[in-house]
Design an enzyme around this catalytic site. Structure first.
Site, PDB file in Angstrom:
ATOM      1  N   ASP A 473      32.997  40.939  45.923  1.00  0.00           N
ATOM      2  CA  ASP A 473      33.928  41.075  44.802  1.00  0.00           C
ATOM      3  C   ASP A 473      35.312  41.501  45.298  1.00  0.00           C
ATOM      4  OD1 ASP A 473      34.766  41.204  42.175  1.00  0.00           O
ATOM      5  OD2 ASP A 473      33.278  42.669  41.530  1.00  0.00           O
ATOM      6  N   ASP A 541      34.128  36.593  34.287  1.00  0.00           N
ATOM      7  CA  ASP A 541      33.454  37.747  33.688  1.00  0.00           C
ATOM      8  C   ASP A 541      33.125  37.493  32.230  1.00  0.00           C
ATOM      9  OD1 ASP A 541      33.138  39.383  35.827  1.00  0.00           O
ATOM     10  OD2 ASP A 541      34.951  40.562  35.489  1.00  0.00           O
TER      11      ASP A 541
END
Ligand code: DGJ
Length: 718
Positions: A473, A541
């Site tokens: 990430d 997301d």
């Protein structure tokens, strides 16, 4: 095939889909300029471009410079369009002329030192022409590299700049590729923001310079490093277009300039706003690669060429050709609030559903119970995980699932042991205030000692437990982009990316069997550069099924389904609050690397039964969804019903989605495209031919209500 003709003044690169003609135009006194005389559908005779070139010569001198399709336009010589190279001398002069010097032809495709790039496995797959241009005064040299794949409509371009002179130069722009086409084009690009990435926008021709860019240090949520130029009228299924994808993950710029002479120039490379590179005598600079696809079969034709190229000749390693596992990720299920037992309860439900991989997301290390601390301290939290990662991984393995782990390797929390020990290891601008985002700073990946730390910290964890998957990430963008160790602060932005690529190369090659998935606050670094190291990326997301229709549809303009992470999450959806049925959520996630992101141990028995069926369906058809030909059929951006299809030699699959229910609706009939010839078996056991699927079409049987979906699998009989 590459031909050099006309006493090496005309070069023709040609395959069954496209021709590129480069021509040397000169005054015979050593001032020979290189032109991109033609790029388009294949030519039988490259000499066909000569009459066009003669029309250019009729222009007045000033117009001529705005018309000529320079292959490597430079600053300061009267081509007022955006230029490929801007090189300033120590005295401040910015005037460069690059003249043809020499060429060479190589079989296959050379790699790019320190940078990701497309590749060949056999030399016969491609041919490469490398042309050297030189400035007679400064001796700045540009090596332009053009690789044409033999079996793909793909041209790869890159440039290397070398200071062969005796005086220091500063590159203020050093782009990767320049394409100049006659005519006017619609510009199609992918724009967005966090949680709504990559929406396509089609902008009609305009006499303007339009620039897509990122100055964020990552390719970013806002613009993707991809553009298509489409002849007006080009649709998904017909018409000509040129697509370009930059193989780079940092601050980039892609500009499309149309001028008064109906000439369109496409320029791609590092963003000059965040770039400046000192080139001492003898030093060279390698610009990243740009991949171009030419399609005469509309936007789907372009996308399909990008899909197979990125999947087969940009992605690498063990997982490139493997079916990807169905995963469960605990992030939306637990956020930071988990412990060993809670994770095991989810893992057991996952086992019962047939899921193959359990991924532990953020919060397993240091003191991390929220996003305020601990990035950089890659040590398991024994309070949450009393048996450690090893114990947890082994228990998960014992259930028959593999175990995956989240990292954010490029980050450092001010509240971390790492920061307390090395406060100078983050990007910062001298004494200026260090501003955080999501309470974190960015590690200075331009430094070798920081790169070494990240390699050893991540590798240590990977060795300590049975980890088969990593989610990599990256949750904030650059500010105060300076380094405590750099002499040339202006180079830090690009040196960061070079450092990042070194770290990714070392870690992924040391753990070749680990499946790596890129991520950046969702899909904030979804680019071909990352795909060279990691064959899949978390798409967004936003896990809402309706939103995902749009995001995945847009992403597919350039990127293959096998690269897009897509998860079924809980309802009401955590990003938008929408309630969609488990069927719709599963059917949308089928258009990506399928997984779940919810507390499986808390689902209703009905939903769990549906989940078991979904997992089985995915396992049955994933070879086709992950590796077959993907075609967009109906756009959610244009109507209430969206559809796409997958096809390979075994089956074709139609996925259709109706967003809102309508009273007394018009019947929906969807004609499938390019279905391989043969007879197909339908779900009810009857037969249907490829011709009927394409001509009569298929009528999806949507369930009642909003957010309805229908997936139809047609198995090939012969
Ligand atoms: C952002 C990612 O996109 C999410 O999936 C999740 O991993 C969080 N970061 C964790 O902090």
């Amino acid at each position: 095939m590459i031909q050099s003709m006309d006493s090496n003044r005309l070069f023709h690169l040609r395959n069954p889909w496209l021709s590129l003609v480069l021509a040397v135009r000169g005054d015979g006194e050593g001032c020979d300029e290189l032109l991109m005389a033609y790029l388009g559908p294949p030519l039988d005779e490259p000499g066909a471009v000569l009459p066009l070139m003669q029309t250019w010569e009729g222009a007045s001198f000033d117009s001529l410079r705005q018309i000529l399709p320079y292959a490597c336009p430079t600053e300061g010589r009267g081509d007022y369009r955006p230029c490929m190279v801007s090189a300033r001398s120590l005295s401040g002069l910015n005037c460069t002329e690059l003249f043809f010097e020499s060429f060479r032809i190589e079989a296959g495709k050379p790699g790019l030192t320190g940078l990701p790039a497309s590749y060949t496995e056999q030399a016969e797959e491609a041919d490469t022409l490398i042309i050297t241009l030189k400035d007679p005064l400064t001796n700045l040299t540009a090596e332009l590299c053009y690789t044409l794949y033999r079996e793909r409509p793909v041209l790869a371009m890159s440039a290397r700049y070398l200071n062969a002179g005796t005086e220091e130069l500063t590159l203020e722009a050093a782009h990767s590729a320049c394409v100049t086409l006659p005519g006017r084009y619609d510009m199609i690009h992918l724009h967005g923001a966090w949680a709504r990435e990559r929406a396509p926008e089609r902008v009609p021709p305009a006499v303007l310079t339009r620039t897509l860019s990122s100055a964020r240090g990552a390719s970013g949520h806002e613009h993707n490093p991809f553009v298509a130029l489409a002849a007006p009228g080009t649709t998904e299924f017909q018409g000509s277009c040129l697509g370009l994808a930059l193989v780079y993950s940092g601050s980039f710029s892609i500009s499309v300039d149309e001028n008064a002479y109906e000439t369109t120039r496409l320029l791609a490379g590092l963003n000059p706003r965040c770039f400046s590179w000192r080139l001492l005598p003898g030093e060279s600079f390698q610009a990243p690669e740009a991949l171009c696809v030419w399609s005469e079969e509309g936007l789907n034709g372009m996308s399909q060429a990008f899909h197979s190229l990125l999947r087969e000749r940009v992605c690498r390693g063990h997982w490139r050709d493997q079916e990807r596992p169905v995963l469960i990720n605990n992030w939306e299920g637990t956020y930071f609030d988990f412990d060993h037992d809670k994770l095991m309860a989810i893992a057991r439900s996952a086992r019962d559903a047939g899921i193959e991989l359990f991924v532990l997301d953020d919060g397993w290390f240091g003191q991390r119970d929220n996003d305020l601390c601990s990035l950089g301290d890659w040590v398991e939290n024994r309070r949450k995980l009393p048996r450690g990662l090893k114990g947890l991984g082994e228990e998960i393995n014992a259930l028959g699932l593999s175990f995956g782990l989240w990292f954010e390797p490029e980050m450092i929390s001010p509240d971390s042991d790492l920061y307390r020990a090395h406060p100078d290891w983050c990007l910062h601008a001298g004494e200026r205030r260090r501003s955080t985002a999501r309470h974190q700073l960015i590690l200075d990946m331009s430094r070798t000692d920081v790169q070494d730390y990240v390699i050893s910290a991540i590798s240590g964890v990977l060795r300590s437990a049975p980890i088969g998957y990593v989610k990599w990430d990256m949750n904030r963008n650059f500010k105060e982009t300076g380094s405590a160790s750099a002499v040339r602060q202006e180079e830090v932005s690009h040196r960061y990316i070079l450092g990042l690529y070194r770290v990714m190369e070392e870690i992924t090659s040391a753990f070749p069997e680990v499946l790596f998935e890129g991520c950046s606050g969702g899909g904030g670094r979804f680019d071909a550069g990352i795909l060279y190291y990691m064959p899949q990326i978390w798409t967004s997301d936003d896990s809402d099924a309706v939103e995902r229709l749009f995001i995945q549809y847009g992403t597919s303009l350039c990127y293959p389904v096998s690269t897009m992470g897509a998860h079924v999450s809980a309802v009401p959806n955590h990003q938008v609050g929408r309630v969609t049925g488990i069927g719709m959520r599963g059917d949308v996630a089928l258009g990506g690397n399928f997984g779940y992101e919810l507390d499986l141990s808390a689902q209703s028995p009905e939903d769990l039964a549906a989940i078991r069926e979904q997992v089985q369906l995915v396992k049955n058809i994933r070879r086709t969804t992950q590796r077959g030909v993907f075609t967009r059929l109906l756009s959610p951006f244009e109507g209430n019903v969206a559809a796409w299809q997958f096809a390979d030699e075994d089956r074709v699959i139609l996925c259709a989605y109706r967003i809102l229910a309508k009273p007394n609706p018009a019947p929906v009939r969807i004609r499938m495209q390019n279905v391989p010839q043969g007879l197909y078996r339908t779900a009810d056991g009857s037969e249907i031919s490829a011709g009927s699927l394409m001509n009569a079409g298929v009528c999806p049987d949507f369930p009642r209500g909003d957010y309805a979906s229908c997936v139809m699998v047609f198995e090939r009989k012969n």
